[in-house]
Design an enzyme around this catalytic site. Structure first.
Site, PDB file in Angstrom:
ATOM      1  CG  ASN A   7      44.307  48.539  41.561  1.00 28.89           C
ATOM      2  OD1 ASN A   7      45.033  47.542  41.506  1.00 28.89           O
ATOM      3  ND2 ASN A   7      43.312  48.657  42.416  1.00 28.89           N
ATOM      4  NE  ARG A  92      46.343  46.315  44.922  1.00 34.94           N
ATOM      5  CZ  ARG A  92      45.635  45.224  44.720  1.00 34.94           C
ATOM      6  NH1 ARG A  92      45.061  45.004  43.556  1.00 34.94           N
ATOM      7  NH2 ARG A  92      45.485  44.340  45.671  1.00 34.94           N
ATOM      8  CG  HIS A 181      43.062  43.116  49.349  1.00 29.43           C
ATOM      9  ND1 HIS A 181      42.524  41.870  49.598  1.00 29.43           N
ATOM     10  CD2 HIS A 181      43.329  43.158  48.032  1.00 29.43           C
ATOM     11  CE1 HIS A 181      42.474  41.168  48.476  1.00 29.43           C
ATOM     12  NE2 HIS A 181      42.967  41.940  47.499  1.00 29.43           N
ATOM     13  CB  ILE A 210      34.582  39.428  48.711  1.00 34.33           C
ATOM     14  CG1 ILE A 210      34.375  39.521  50.235  1.00 34.33           C
ATOM     15  CG2 ILE A 210      34.504  37.978  48.242  1.00 34.33           C
ATOM     16  CD1 ILE A 210      32.941  39.242  50.666  1.00 34.33           C
ATOM     17  NE  ARG A 242      46.425  34.856  45.155  1.00 31.94           N
ATOM     18  CZ  ARG A 242      45.987  36.097  45.327  1.00 31.94           C
ATOM     19  NH1 ARG A 242      45.198  36.395  46.337  1.00 31.94           N
ATOM     20  NH2 ARG A 242      46.344  37.037  44.503  1.00 31.94           N
ATOM     21  CD  GLU A 388      42.238  48.830  46.435  1.00 40.34           C
ATOM     22  OE1 GLU A 388      43.259  48.272  46.816  1.00 40.34           O
ATOM     23  OE2 GLU A 388      41.479  48.363  45.571  1.00 40.34           O
TER      24      GLU A 388
END
Ligand code: ADP
Length: 416
Positions: A7, A92, A181, A210, A242, A388
């Site tokens: 990832n 990922r 996500h 988050i 962002r 993940e």
């Protein structure tokens, strides 16, 4: 059969090596602060009871992958004698555009397509591609699979993914909400259902991922029905760098004021806004919290804005779902910052949320899955460490065994 999940984030590289037959994680770790100084690798080999942290100068993802290989194959924390023991690698990939609605074996065409949509996820797709290329060079003989962050959100209804813009923009330019996500929202929602003692398809859950990037998701009967990120990972809650949701006229207004072009503005909104924009110096919420504690007003403001936006998403998605069984906090900040969680869920009596304040403030990722609401809270609130990599592993195995059907049908369940 051992599967390596990678990832690659903008400044981090997480990895996990799983023994599929034994359903065991044999090693995991993270290379942090790639290219921003003070980089280090944390490597864990649970079966050997090994945990180590080593500082290296790690300037790019190629070097990071070499350190991962070295951590897996040599030294005290080694778990395999050579990379030949790895059957496949899962990567990922943040944005699949309209093409990828599920995980896919990586071919040259797939690489080209990921590259072609890199402008939609400028902080992540290039890093993901760098990881794919470096890992393919290091392990050329094994299958590599891409798992897309956008795939889980393909179940959103039209009213949630369409923007009120000229319809031709959707038809001709694929302008619509995609969301990101996905693997994290999917994983933590399934874990939350397990904690509630129900099947995922019986639960309505709001998940708040988050980290450096931040996204919120409304999950109805186990599938994504809305999410806060959009065509790109820029909108939604505010993030490390962002801006999140803003008045869409601001970029045009400031381009005129500053006499700058779209490239400047794109960079500014993606890399110089969010927590960094407000504080003027930090993206890491640990730094922000320490500075706020010491009286830095802009850091206090950054925390307040971040938590306020999260609270608004909880309210909005409660309305989207009608009935909410649980709210889940996950990823770096969601798992570790009791302060942000507290500010996001306090005074939500209108939703019947009652938080165990002390438990919440003292709960960190290391505690594992934790209920932070009180027993009488109408909506349960959980901190669930995301994983993940488990989603990656199950998809990779399904693909290399030719059994892959539909991303959302897989149980992602081998975690006890
Ligand atoms: P990403 O994968 O998007 O890079 P992560 O999910 O790894 O992000 O989260 C990284 C962020 O987690 C860091 O920027 C840091 O702000 C935050 N974080 C980690 N530990 C803590 C902590 N103890 N308190 C507050 N924030 C934390």
């Amino acid at each position: 059969m051992k599967i390596l999940a990678l990832n690659c984030g903008s400044s981090s590289l997480k990895y996990q090596l799983t023994d599929w037959d034994k359903k065991e994680v044999v090693a995991s770790g993270i290379v942090e602060r790639i290219g921003i100084g003070d980089s280090f690798i944390e490597h864990e080999a649970p079966l050997k009871n090994y945990k180590g942290k080593t500082k290296y100068a790690i300037d790019n993802h190629e070097t990071a992958i070499q350190w991962v290989i070295s951590a897996l194959t040599a030294g005290e924390g080694a778990v395999i004698s050579s990379m030949d023991e790895i059957a496949a690698v899962g990567h990922r990939v943040v944005h699949g555009g309209e093409k990828f609605t599920q995980s896919v074996l990586i071919t040259d065409d797939v690489v080209n397509h990921i590259s072609a949509v890199s402008h939609l996820a400028p902080l992540h797709n290039p890093a993901n591609l760098t990881g794919i290329k470096a890992a393919k060079a290091a392990m050329p003989e094994v299958p590599h699979v891409a798992i897309f962050d956008t795939a889980f959100h393909q179940t959103m209804p039209e009213k949630a993914y369409m923007y009120a813009l000229p319809y031709e923009w959707y038809q001709n330019n694929a302008v619509r909400r995609y969301g990101f996500h996905g693997t994290s929202h999917l994983y933590v929602s399934k874990r939350a259902a397990a904690l509630l003692g129900k099947d995922a398809n019986e639960c309505n859950i709001i998940t708040l991922h988050i980290g450096n990037g931040v996204s919120c998701c409304a999950i109805k009967n186990g599938v994504s029905v809305d999410t806060s990120m959009g065509l790109t990972p820029l909108p939604g809650a505010i993030m490390g760098t962002r801006c999140g949701d803003i008045d869409p006229a601001i970029p045009l207004f400031m381009m005129k004021q500053l006499d700058v072009g779209p490239k400047f503005m794109d960079n500014l909104l993606n890399k110089k806004s969010g927590i960094l924009g407000i504080t003027g110096k930090y993206t890491d919420r640990r730094d922000v919290e320490v500075a706020a504690e010491e009286g830095d007003k802009r850091c206090e403001l950054a925390i307040d804005i971040e938590a306020y936006k999260l609270k608004q998403y909880i309210g909005m998605y409660a309305a989207t779902l009608g009935k909410v069984d649980a709210i889940v906090f996950t990823a770096g900040v969601g798992e570790n910052s009791g302060l942000i969680r507290q500010k996001a869920i306090e005074d939500l009596d209108c939703l019947g949320i009652v938080v165990d304040k002390d438990k919440n403030l003292n709960t960190r990722s290391k505690a594992g899955e934790t209920e932070i609401s009180t027993p009488d809270s109408k909506i349960k609130v959980f901190m669930i460490p995301t994983n993940e990599e488990i989603v990656f592993v199950e998809d990779v195995v399904a693909i290399i065994q030719g059994k892959y059907d539909d991303h959302t049908k897989y149980p992602y369940s081998f975690k006890k």
